[in-house]
Design an enzyme around this catalytic site. Structure first.
Site, PDB file in Angstrom:
ATOM      1  N   TYR A  16       3.761   9.567   0.092  1.00 31.43           N
ATOM      2  CA  TYR A  16       4.763   8.947   0.968  1.00 31.43           C
ATOM      3  C   TYR A  16       6.192   9.219   0.479  1.00 31.43           C
ATOM      4  O   TYR A  16       7.161   8.925   1.172  1.00 31.43           O
ATOM      5  CB  TYR A  16       4.519   7.436   1.126  1.00 31.43           C
ATOM      6  CG  TYR A  16       3.125   7.087   1.624  1.00 31.43           C
ATOM      7  CD1 TYR A  16       2.339   8.039   2.301  1.00 31.43           C
ATOM      8  CD2 TYR A  16       2.572   5.831   1.428  1.00 31.43           C
ATOM      9  CE1 TYR A  16       1.059   7.740   2.743  1.00 31.43           C
ATOM     10  CE2 TYR A  16       1.289   5.521   1.873  1.00 31.43           C
ATOM     11  CZ  TYR A  16       0.541   6.487   2.526  1.00 31.43           C
ATOM     12  OH  TYR A  16      -0.731   6.190   2.960  1.00 31.43           O
ATOM     13  N   LYS A  49      -2.089   5.929  -4.485  1.00 32.83           N
ATOM     14  CA  LYS A  49      -3.150   6.921  -4.246  1.00 32.83           C
ATOM     15  C   LYS A  49      -2.869   8.234  -4.948  1.00 32.83           C
ATOM     16  O   LYS A  49      -1.716   8.687  -5.005  1.00 32.83           O
ATOM     17  CB  LYS A  49      -3.281   7.190  -2.737  1.00 32.83           C
ATOM     18  CG  LYS A  49      -3.367   5.929  -1.895  1.00 32.83           C
ATOM     19  CD  LYS A  49      -3.592   6.191  -0.435  1.00 32.83           C
ATOM     20  CE  LYS A  49      -3.446   4.909   0.386  1.00 32.83           C
ATOM     21  NZ  LYS A  49      -2.065   4.589   0.752  1.00 32.83           N
ATOM     22  N   HIS A  81      -6.833   9.791  -2.377  1.00 32.01           N
ATOM     23  CA  HIS A  81      -6.277   9.737  -1.020  1.00 32.01           C
ATOM     24  C   HIS A  81      -7.186  10.442   0.001  1.00 32.01           C
ATOM     25  O   HIS A  81      -7.437   9.915   1.080  1.00 32.01           O
ATOM     26  CB  HIS A  81      -4.875  10.366  -1.030  1.00 32.01           C
ATOM     27  CG  HIS A  81      -3.983   9.896   0.072  1.00 32.01           C
ATOM     28  ND1 HIS A  81      -2.621   9.775  -0.079  1.00 32.01           N
ATOM     29  CD2 HIS A  81      -4.240   9.528   1.346  1.00 32.01           C
ATOM     30  CE1 HIS A  81      -2.097   9.344   1.060  1.00 32.01           C
ATOM     31  NE2 HIS A  81      -3.056   9.191   1.940  1.00 32.01           N
ATOM     32  N   ASP A 117       0.843  -1.201   0.000  1.00 33.48           N
ATOM     33  CA  ASP A 117       0.000   0.000   0.000  1.00 33.48           C
ATOM     34  C   ASP A 117       0.877   1.248   0.000  1.00 33.48           C
ATOM     35  O   ASP A 117       1.486   1.598   1.010  1.00 33.48           O
ATOM     36  CB  ASP A 117      -0.890   0.009   1.259  1.00 33.48           C
ATOM     37  CG  ASP A 117      -1.835   1.196   1.256  1.00 33.48           C
ATOM     38  OD1 ASP A 117      -2.901   1.098   0.615  1.00 33.48           O
ATOM     39  OD2 ASP A 117      -1.490   2.236   1.852  1.00 33.48           O
TER      40      ASP A 117
HETATM   41  N1  LIG Z   1      -5.272   6.506   3.380  1.00 37.15           N
HETATM   42  C1  LIG Z   1      -4.708   7.226   4.313  1.00 37.15           C
HETATM   43  O1  LIG Z   1      -5.024   8.417   4.506  1.00 37.15           O
HETATM   44  C2  LIG Z   1      -3.659   6.605   5.189  1.00 37.15           C
HETATM   45  C3  LIG Z   1      -3.254   7.261   6.357  1.00 37.15           C
HETATM   46  C4  LIG Z   1      -2.309   6.654   7.174  1.00 37.15           C
HETATM   47  C5  LIG Z   1      -1.779   5.417   6.823  1.00 37.15           C
HETATM   48  N2  LIG Z   1      -2.176   4.804   5.661  1.00 37.15           N
HETATM   49  C6  LIG Z   1      -1.604   3.491   5.260  1.00 37.15           C
HETATM   50  O2  LIG Z   1      -1.735   2.595   6.349  1.00 37.15           O
HETATM   51  C7  LIG Z   1      -0.456   2.057   6.667  1.00 37.15           C
HETATM   52  C8  LIG Z   1      -0.391   1.713   8.144  1.00 37.15           C
HETATM   53  O3  LIG Z   1      -0.768   2.785   8.984  1.00 37.15           O
HETATM   54  P1  LIG Z   1       0.258   3.610   9.837  1.00 37.15           P
HETATM   55  O4  LIG Z   1       1.399   4.026   8.995  1.00 37.15           O
HETATM   56  O5  LIG Z   1      -0.515   4.609  10.589  1.00 37.15           O
HETATM   57  O6  LIG Z   1       0.935   2.603  10.812  1.00 37.15           O
HETATM   58  P2  LIG Z   1       0.605   1.343  11.652  1.00 37.15           P
HETATM   59  O7  LIG Z   1       0.878   0.169  10.810  1.00 37.15           O
HETATM   60  O8  LIG Z   1      -0.709   1.466  12.347  1.00 37.15           O
HETATM   61  O9  LIG Z   1       1.738   1.509  12.769  1.00 37.15           O
HETATM   62  C9  LIG Z   1       3.079   1.560  12.424  1.00 37.15           C
HETATM   63  C10 LIG Z   1       3.862   1.716  13.713  1.00 37.15           C
HETATM   64  O10 LIG Z   1       3.699   0.541  14.510  1.00 37.15           O
HETATM   65  C11 LIG Z   1       4.961  -0.043  14.769  1.00 37.15           C
HETATM   66  N3  LIG Z   1       4.784  -1.499  14.704  1.00 37.15           N
HETATM   67  C12 LIG Z   1       4.483  -2.249  13.625  1.00 37.15           C
HETATM   68  N4  LIG Z   1       4.372  -3.551  13.950  1.00 37.15           N
HETATM   69  C13 LIG Z   1       4.616  -3.628  15.266  1.00 37.15           C
HETATM   70  C14 LIG Z   1       4.658  -4.712  16.191  1.00 37.15           C
HETATM   71  N5  LIG Z   1       4.409  -5.956  15.805  1.00 37.15           N
HETATM   72  N6  LIG Z   1       4.960  -4.428  17.488  1.00 37.15           N
HETATM   73  C15 LIG Z   1       5.207  -3.161  17.886  1.00 37.15           C
HETATM   74  N7  LIG Z   1       5.174  -2.098  17.065  1.00 37.15           N
HETATM   75  C16 LIG Z   1       4.886  -2.339  15.764  1.00 37.15           C
HETATM   76  C17 LIG Z   1       5.886   0.482  13.710  1.00 37.15           C
HETATM   77  O11 LIG Z   1       7.208   0.538  14.182  1.00 37.15           O
HETATM   78  P3  LIG Z   1       8.426  -0.153  13.385  1.00 37.15           P
HETATM   79  O12 LIG Z   1       8.351   0.295  11.962  1.00 37.15           O
HETATM   80  O13 LIG Z   1       9.626   0.370  14.120  1.00 37.15           O
HETATM   81  O14 LIG Z   1       8.228  -1.634  13.547  1.00 37.15           O
HETATM   82  C18 LIG Z   1       5.333   1.888  13.484  1.00 37.15           C
HETATM   83  O15 LIG Z   1       5.809   2.769  14.479  1.00 37.15           O
HETATM   84  C19 LIG Z   1       0.514   3.153   6.195  1.00 37.15           C
HETATM   85  O16 LIG Z   1       1.822   2.686   6.048  1.00 37.15           O
HETATM   86  C20 LIG Z   1      -0.136   3.569   4.902  1.00 37.15           C
HETATM   87  O17 LIG Z   1       0.173   2.647   3.875  1.00 37.15           O
HETATM   88  C21 LIG Z   1      -3.118   5.382   4.856  1.00 37.15           C
END
Ligand SMILES: NC(=O)c1ccc[n+]([C@@H]2O[C@H](COP(=O)([O-])OP(=O)(O)OC[C@H]3O[C@@H](n4cnc5c(N)ncnc54)[C@H](OP(=O)(O)O)[C@@H]3O)[C@@H](O)[C@H]2O)c1
Length: 323
Positions: free
Chosen positions: A52, A81, A114, A47
């Protein structure tokens, strides 16, 4: 019967994996290797987004995995996106073309709008990716009069050309989706939204799914990615360390991350966790050999706070998008 690990999209019947890898906050310098590793440990959905700032490197990681025979192109589901500054009907296709060229692919599997926020256009050679603040300003956003209907028509043309197998939306609410459905020749295949136990959006998910639109959850770990971006989460306990989630994790001999992801997957909602650590990447996708019990769901349901982290209003854009 074991739960399927994909959701079938309307129109194309493409199988969108229920677990994918998110590319936000993956630094350019790490992105090629990180995406390669994600595919190597088994992720079959990537994704990404223009915003990004890492599509060239993400594309390299995907292509290296294909070149090394880890995966065939048709076995991997690539999402990206359209950024807010390209909503004008003249700008959608050029924006998409640049993204496809940056990724180095012939097509993407899913192209999402997006945010439903038309911002003033920024030329690629002025600033890329352009972000929220217009280059002529030091803060705040500049809106542009680009109707969603025109933008969606351009998205449909990209789908009709076979360059995006599916098209969809992100951060849209029911009011806007209702309107979009009145003119869409191609219905959105997917809605991607913020979703975690602090913001459960039960009725939104149910209604959207009832319309034949698949739902993807982002930020399944709640505040984990937003510490520097917004004040909203300051009083909310990190979900990954929450005692309720910890107790459920202990009971099932899983990590708290797995519990948070499994909670969405059980609603047939796809998840796209991001991690820079191969071990976390690996456990984060181990979600189908076990399930939560009714008591666990009840305890997680009680965590609802209506707490949203990805809100342009709380990171300085003076735009209450979700009001
Ligand atoms: N459409 C939109 O507007 C939108 C907005 C936000 C995000 N997104 C998408 O959604 C994806 C995920 O959301 P997000 O970026 O908010 O992050 P997330 O996946 O909810 O959280 C990522 C965080 O969690 C940590 N983490 C991951 N696995 C872990 C585990 N098993 N144990 C402990 N900590 C862990 C990561 O640290 P480490 O990397 O150090 O492991 C990072 O700090 C994004 O990458 C993006 O592709 C879309």
């Amino acid at each position: 019967m074991a739960q399927k690990n994909f959701v079938e999209l309307t129109r194309t019947n493409d199988k969108m994996p229920l677990v994918g890898f998110g590319c936000w906050k993956v630094d350019q310098k790490d992105a090629e290797e990180t995406i390669y590793n994600a595919i190597k440990v088994g992720y079959r959905l990537i994704d990404g987004a223009c915003d990004y700032g890492n599509e060239v490197e993400v594309g390299r990681g995907i292509r290296k995995a294909i070149a090394d025979g880890i995966v065939k192109r048709e076995e991997i589901f690539v999402t990206t996106k359209l950024w807010n500054t390209y909503h004008n009907k003249a700008n959608v296709r050029p924006a998409f073309d640049k993204q496809l060229a940056d990724l180095g692919l012939d097509y993407v599997d899913l192209y999402l709008i997006h945010f439903p926020i038309p911002l003033q256009h920024v030329e690629h050679d002025v600033c890329y990716p352009p972000g929220w603040v217009h280059p002529t300003k030091t803060s705040g956003i500049l809106l542009e009069a680009s109707p969603m209907q025109d933008c969606w028509r351009e998205m449909e043309k990209i789908a009709e050309a076979g360059l995006a197998r599916n098209i969809g939306i992100s951060n849209f609410n029911v009011q806007l989706i209702l309107d979009l459905l009145t003119y869409a020749k191609i219905k959105p295949a997917v809605l991607q939204i913020e979703l975690h136990p602090y913001l459960q959006q039960k009725r939104l998910v149910e209604w959207v799914q009832s319309q034949g639109i698949a739902v993807t959850a982002y930020s399944s770990f709640g505040p984990a990615s937003f510490a520097q971006l917004t004040d909203d989460g300051r009083n909310a306990k990190p979900l990954l360390d929450h005692e309720v989630i910890q107790a459920i994790a202990k009971k099932h001999d899983k990590t708290t991350a797995q519990v948070l992801l499994r909670w969405s997957v059980e609603r047939n909602v796809a998840v796209i966790p991001k991690s820079m650590h191969v071990e976390r990447m690996t456990t984060n996708r181990d979600l189908f050999s076990w399930s939560l019990g009714a008591d666990d769901i009840k305890d997680i349901t009680a965590l609802e706070m209506g707490l949203r982290f990805n809100n342009p209003d709380s990171y300085g854009m003076a735009l209450p998008l979700f009001a």
